[in-house]
Write a protein that holds these residues in place. Structure first.
Motif, mmCIF file in Angstrom:
data_model
loop_
_atom_site.group_PDB
_atom_site.id
_atom_site.type_symbol
_atom_site.label_atom_id
_atom_site.label_comp_id
_atom_site.label_asym_id
_atom_site.label_seq_id
_atom_site.Cartn_x
_atom_site.Cartn_y
_atom_site.Cartn_z
ATOM 1 N N HIS A 130 -4.666 0.268 0.137
ATOM 2 C CA HIS A 130 -5.805 -0.409 0.764
ATOM 3 C C HIS A 130 -7.043 0.478 0.609
ATOM 4 O O HIS A 130 -6.943 1.697 0.734
ATOM 5 C CB HIS A 130 -5.574 -0.574 2.275
ATOM 6 C CG HIS A 130 -4.520 -1.575 2.623
ATOM 7 N ND1 HIS A 130 -3.312 -1.202 3.172
ATOM 8 C CD2 HIS A 130 -4.499 -2.925 2.506
ATOM 9 C CE1 HIS A 130 -2.579 -2.311 3.389
ATOM 10 N NE2 HIS A 130 -3.276 -3.362 2.987
ATOM 11 N N CYS A 182 0.288 2.946 3.884
ATOM 12 C CA CYS A 182 0.757 2.312 5.128
ATOM 13 C C CYS A 182 1.924 1.353 4.880
ATOM 14 O O CYS A 182 2.497 0.815 5.827
ATOM 15 C CB CYS A 182 -0.400 1.598 5.831
ATOM 16 S SG CYS A 182 -0.923 0.098 4.959
ATOM 17 N N CYS A 220 0.837 -1.206 0.000
ATOM 18 C CA CYS A 220 0.000 0.000 0.000
ATOM 19 C C CYS A 220 0.870 1.253 0.000
ATOM 20 O O CYS A 220 1.845 1.350 0.750
ATOM 21 C CB CYS A 220 -0.891 -0.024 1.226
ATOM 22 S SG CYS A 220 -1.803 1.494 1.523
ATOM 23 N N CYS A 255 -7.279 2.574 3.547
ATOM 24 C CA CYS A 255 -6.324 3.686 3.675
ATOM 25 C C CYS A 255 -6.687 4.841 2.742
ATOM 26 O O CYS A 255 -6.270 5.971 2.947
ATOM 27 C CB CYS A 255 -4.916 3.224 3.332
ATOM 28 S SG CYS A 255 -4.212 2.114 4.543
HETATM 29 ZN ZN LIG Z 1 -2.697 0.776 3.534
#
Ligand SMILES: [Zn+2]
Length: 206
Positions: free
Chosen positions: A164, A145, A142, A167
Motif C-alpha cells: 500500500h 500489512c 501488501c 504502508c
Molecule cells: Zn499495507
C-alpha cells in the motif's frame, strides 16, 4: 566461448580480474596486461578463451575479442547498460554454477536495448528473472500489512513486491499497469515516469 563482462577489478600493474557470464557458467578470470589487447570494459560482450594454470587457482582470460552492440556509441545506452549489468555480480556472487538462462537474458536485453526505452527492457527482463528464480509473487496483498490492495496506485519495493502507498512511502505506480507487467512481462501500460520508478527499485538490487 562468448560472454558478458559483469565486473572488472584492477589488480597490480594494470592486470585485471574479470567476471563473465558465459553461455552456461560464471567465470572469474585473470587478465594480464599486454601490448596487444582488445578493450575490456564493464558490460562488453566478448569472445574469449580460458587458459588454466597449474600455478594459480585462477585461470587466465585469453584471446579476447570485443563483440560490439549496435548502440555502443550512445553514451546514454552504454551508461544504463553498465548500471543494469553490474547488478548481476552481487546477485550471482555465491552461485556455484549458473545455466544458460542468464546469458540468454542478456542476449535478449542487449538486442532490445535500443529498440525501446532501455529501462523498459531492464524491468521486463527483471520480471523474467524473478519468474525463473521462483521469486515472482504476483500477489494482490501488501508486503507489510498483508491486507488486500484495492487502491489504484501501488508502491513497489525490492524484488517487485507490492505494498500500500500508505504502508510504504515511496513513489507509486498504477496498480493495473504493474500487475500487467508481472503477468505478461510487458511494460506498455506504464508511463515513462512509472518506468523510472521501477528502474529505481531495480537498482536497489536484483
Ligand atoms: Zn499495507
Amino acid at each position: 566461448m562468448q560472454g558478458y563482462i559483469i565486473q572488472v577489478n584492477p589488480v597490480k600493474d594494470e592486470d585485471l580480474i574479470v567476471t563473465i557470464i558465459s553461455e552456461d557458467s560464471l567465470e572469474t578470470l585473470y587478465r594480464f596486461y599486454g601490448a596487444r589487447h582488445s578493450a575490456i570494459n564493464l558490460g562488453f560482450k566478448i569472445d574469449f578463451e580460458i587458459e588454466s594454470s597449474v600455478r594459480s587457482t585462477i585461470s587466465r582470460l585469453r584471446d579476447t575479442k570485443h563483440l560490439g552492440f549496435s548502440w555502443l556509441r550512445s553514451h546514454k545506452h552504454l551508461y544504463l547498460w553498465q548500471f543494469y549489468i553490474k547488478l548481476f555480480m552481487p546477485h550471482l556472487r555465491d552461485a556455484h554454477g549458473i545455466n544458460s538462462f542468464y546469458f540468454k537474458l542478456l542476449e535478449y536485453s542487449s538486442y532490445m536495448w535500443d529498440k525501446q526505452n532501455p529501462k523498459r527492457v531492464a524491468i521486463e527482463s527483471y520480471v523474467k528473472l524473478l519468474e525463473y528464480e521462483g521469486r515472482l509473487f504476483n500477489t494482490t496483498k501488501c508486503f507489510f500489512c498483508e491486507q488486500e490492495i484495492t487502491d489504484q496506485e501501488i508502491s513497489v519495493i525490492r524484488a517487485f513486491l507490492p505494498a500500500h502507498s500508505s504502508c510504504c512511502k515511496t513513489s507509486s505506480v498504477n496498480t493495473k499497469a504493474f500487475r500487467k507487467l508481472l503477468r505478461d512481462q510487458r511494460s506498455l501500460m506504464l508511463d515513462d515516469e512509472e518506468v523510472d520508478t521501477l528502474w529505481d527499485v531495480l537498482n536497489e538490487g536484483l
